[in-house]
Design a protein around this motif. Structure first.
Motif, mmCIF file in Angstrom:
data_model
loop_
_atom_site.group_PDB
_atom_site.id
_atom_site.type_symbol
_atom_site.label_atom_id
_atom_site.label_comp_id
_atom_site.label_asym_id
_atom_site.label_seq_id
_atom_site.Cartn_x
_atom_site.Cartn_y
_atom_site.Cartn_z
ATOM 1 N N LEU A 74 18.454 57.882 10.745
ATOM 2 C CA LEU A 74 17.229 57.343 10.138
ATOM 3 C C LEU A 74 16.056 57.374 11.103
ATOM 4 O O LEU A 74 14.913 57.575 10.705
ATOM 5 C CB LEU A 74 17.468 55.890 9.707
ATOM 6 C CG LEU A 74 18.567 55.661 8.666
ATOM 7 C CD1 LEU A 74 18.955 54.188 8.619
ATOM 8 C CD2 LEU A 74 18.100 56.131 7.299
ATOM 9 N N LYS A 97 11.608 50.148 3.923
ATOM 10 C CA LYS A 97 12.645 50.349 4.942
ATOM 11 C C LYS A 97 13.941 49.711 4.465
ATOM 12 O O LYS A 97 13.924 48.577 3.980
ATOM 13 C CB LYS A 97 12.241 49.664 6.250
ATOM 14 C CG LYS A 97 10.993 50.247 6.867
ATOM 15 C CD LYS A 97 10.495 49.414 8.029
ATOM 16 C CE LYS A 97 9.101 49.899 8.431
ATOM 17 N NZ LYS A 97 8.490 49.096 9.471
ATOM 18 N N ALA A 130 12.475 52.549 11.260
ATOM 19 C CA ALA A 130 13.017 53.109 10.022
ATOM 20 C C ALA A 130 13.924 52.149 9.274
ATOM 21 O O ALA A 130 14.141 52.312 8.072
ATOM 22 C CB ALA A 130 13.797 54.393 10.346
#
Ligand code: NAI
Ligand code: NM2
Length: 518
Positions: free
Chosen positions: A171, A273, A250
């Motif tokens: 991510l 997120k 992220a």
């Protein structure tokens, strides 16, 4: 011994019969090194007039060190450091990442006693338990090192020789925000799956227990991780929210209370997120009359008194079938009274100090409230002052068993997060299931019975994410841990956690000509 084998997966080595030399005793350890860590080293914020606040040693009540809280500039520096590491780390082969992680696990094993001692000095739990937490951290890193080598996608055949494949990709910079009850273990449970998948991490421990997360940072660094792979920023709510809002972050993985979990989710939602939330519980432990009483009593103690009762998964609503309530209470009270409370660095201590003075007062307040509402205190629930004068200002209390509880009492409805067990008689299976599920929380649940069919039937009908049959609070890293309902989102540990720290890319490959409608 049997009792401990249950908790201490995968073994008791050195936990109960430690023969090394203790380097410190309560009231002596000094912490001077900076507790923030990014770009591969500890960072001293003195020059930037960082806000500083005292950190306490729960066993003695003395100030252990000063915490320097990070503001926007420091959070940004740590996130940048993590972003830089991500570009390198995410391109490594899983085998290469695994090698670093295995080395980190080895270093944890080597520094086990030192880390456990630090944890005790900052958290107040017994050294015996702290060693188990360090072991769980190490095992988690070993476990996810194995997974780092297995990340893979799918290949799908399509018409005309065309095909698609999927790639499991990291991510980016993940944020970990930890609670104070398992400081080192939480840092590992969050960072291990994150870095196994190729992410980097900025971790913020609880400001109450800031000292061990930075040891993990040192260890990853010494193990060969690129600078910035795992960073530590200290601070409380403000620092945490700066992390959640940072545009280069992220994902956020959080362990703590339900109200804060909700705030984290709100903040993360603004940046779309993903979150992992490990929140509170008010979990039921159901003991049927056909149970092996000895084991059920041990289970109830494990469900309530680990880490001075400061455990999210604790089975604090102990439902006992009416016919065995007297024997159960007699034995539980006898054993609870026998728990040795005191200096958490001593081998024989089984219960140390609660994490802070305000928290101790809060837990004692719950006991008083329970009395006012009609519960009977069968033992404990009082402040405890050890005989050793240096411990007189520590945050100790005697573990408490409450009888005569009803479902509407505050002690049965709210998460106390202290050594307070509420015992609730029940008559039938249907009735206990209804009562057990009557909660907005659903972290864990347990059942004790010799009837195999009943055990599985009851578990099937319990609304909880982490369930136990004929045991309680064992959390092997190979299996997912997490809650239903308001107790959380996502899981930690186990294979499934890879999905929470990665994303899937689908690639469609055309082997023929493009059929255009235009
Ligand atoms: N179920 C669980 O695992 C835990 C439950 N608790 C319960 O919560 C009560 C309060 O304890 P706290 O340590 O204050 O728990 P908390 O849930 O508020 O704090 C946990 C972590 O979140 C951070 N944080 C707090 N507010 C934040 C925000 N707005 N944005 C980002 N990060 C934030 C804290 O600094 C800490 O690192 C305890 O008395 C206990 O009852 C506390 C710790 C763990
Ligand atoms: C390991 N265990 C089950 C005692 C606690 C794990 C989760 C937590 O309370 O942070």
């Amino acid at each position: 011994m049997v009792l401990l084998r249950a908790v201490l997966t995968p073994g008791l080595r050195g936990v109960l019969h430690y023969t090394g030399t203790r380097s410190s005793s309560s009231g002596t350890l000094q912490i001077k090194d900076p507790l923030n860590f990014w770009c591969g080293g500890r960072v001293n914020l003195k020059d930037v007039k960082a806000k500083s606040e005292p950190v306490y040693e729960p066993a003695t009540g003395r100030v252990l060190c000063q915490l320097q809280a990070c503001g926007a500039t420091e959070v940004d520096a740590a996130v940048r450091s993590a972003s830089a590491a991500f570009t390198v780390w995410s391109k490594l082969a899983g085998m290469e990442r695994a090698r670093v992680m295995i080395e980190a696990a080895r270093l944890i094993e080597k520094r086990r006693e030192e880390i456990a001692e630090m944890e005790v000095v900052n958290n107040g739990k017994s050294i015996t338990e702290a060693r188990l937490d360090v072991d769980s951290a190490r095992l988690c890193i070993e476990y996810f090192a194995g997974h780092a080598t297995t990340l893979s996608g799918q290949h799908v055949q399509l018409a005309g020789g065309s095909f698609a494949y999927t790639r499991r990709e990291p991510l980016g910079v993940c944020v970990g925000i930890g609670a104070w009850n398992y400081p080192f273990q939480i840092a590992a449970w969050k960072s291990a799956p994150a870095i196994a998948c190729g992410n980097s991490m900025v971790f913020k421990p609880s400001p109450v227990t800031p000292v061990t997360a930075v040891l993990l940072a040192e260890i990853y660094s010494q193990a060969g991780a690129p600078e910035g792979l795992y960073n530590v920023v200290q601070g409380g709510e403000e620092t945490g929210s700066l992390l959640c809002h940072h545009p280069s972050v992220a994902k956020v993985s959080f362990t703590g209370s339900v109200p804060t979990g909700k705030k984290i989710m709100e903040m993360a939602s603004r940046g779309v997120k993903p979150v992992t939330l490990e929140l509170g519980g008010k979990s039921p432990l159901i003991i049927f009359e056909d149970t092996d009483l000895e084991n059920a009593v041990r289970g109830a103690l494990m469900a309530n008194f680990l880490s001075q009762g400061q455990v999210c998964s604790n089975g604090t609503r102990v439902f006992v079938q009416r016919s065995i309530v007297p024997q159960f209470l007699k034995e539980v009270v006898r054993r609870t009274k026998a728990i040795l409370i005191g200096d958490p660095l001593l081998e024989e201590t089984r219960m140390g100090a609660l994490v802070s003075k305000p928290h101790l007062d809060k837990v004692l307040g719950y006991v008083n409230q329970a009395k006012k509402e009609g519960a009977r205190v069968l033992c404990g629930g009082e402040p405890f002052i050890p005989t050793n004068p240096k411990l007189k200002d520590g945050y100790y209390m005697t573990p408490c068993v409450l009888d005569g509880c009803t479902d509407d009492m505050t002690c049965v409805k709210e998460e106390i997060f202290g050594p307070v067990m509420s015992v609730l008689p029940f008559d039938t299976e249907d009735e206990v299931l209804r009562r057990a599920n009557d909660s907005s929380l659903g972290l864990a649940a347990g059942v004790f019975t010799k009837d195999v069919k009943r055990a599985h039937r009851v578990i099937e009908n319990l609304q909880a994410g982490s369930c136990f049959i004929n045991n309680y609070n064992i959390t092997p890293v190979e299996v997912p841990f997490g809650g239903y309902k308001a107790s959380g989102i996502g899981r930690e540990n186990g294979q499934v956690t890879i999905e929470f720290y990665s994303q899937l890319k689908t690639v469609v490959v055309e082997m023929g000509d493009v059929d255009s409608l235009f």
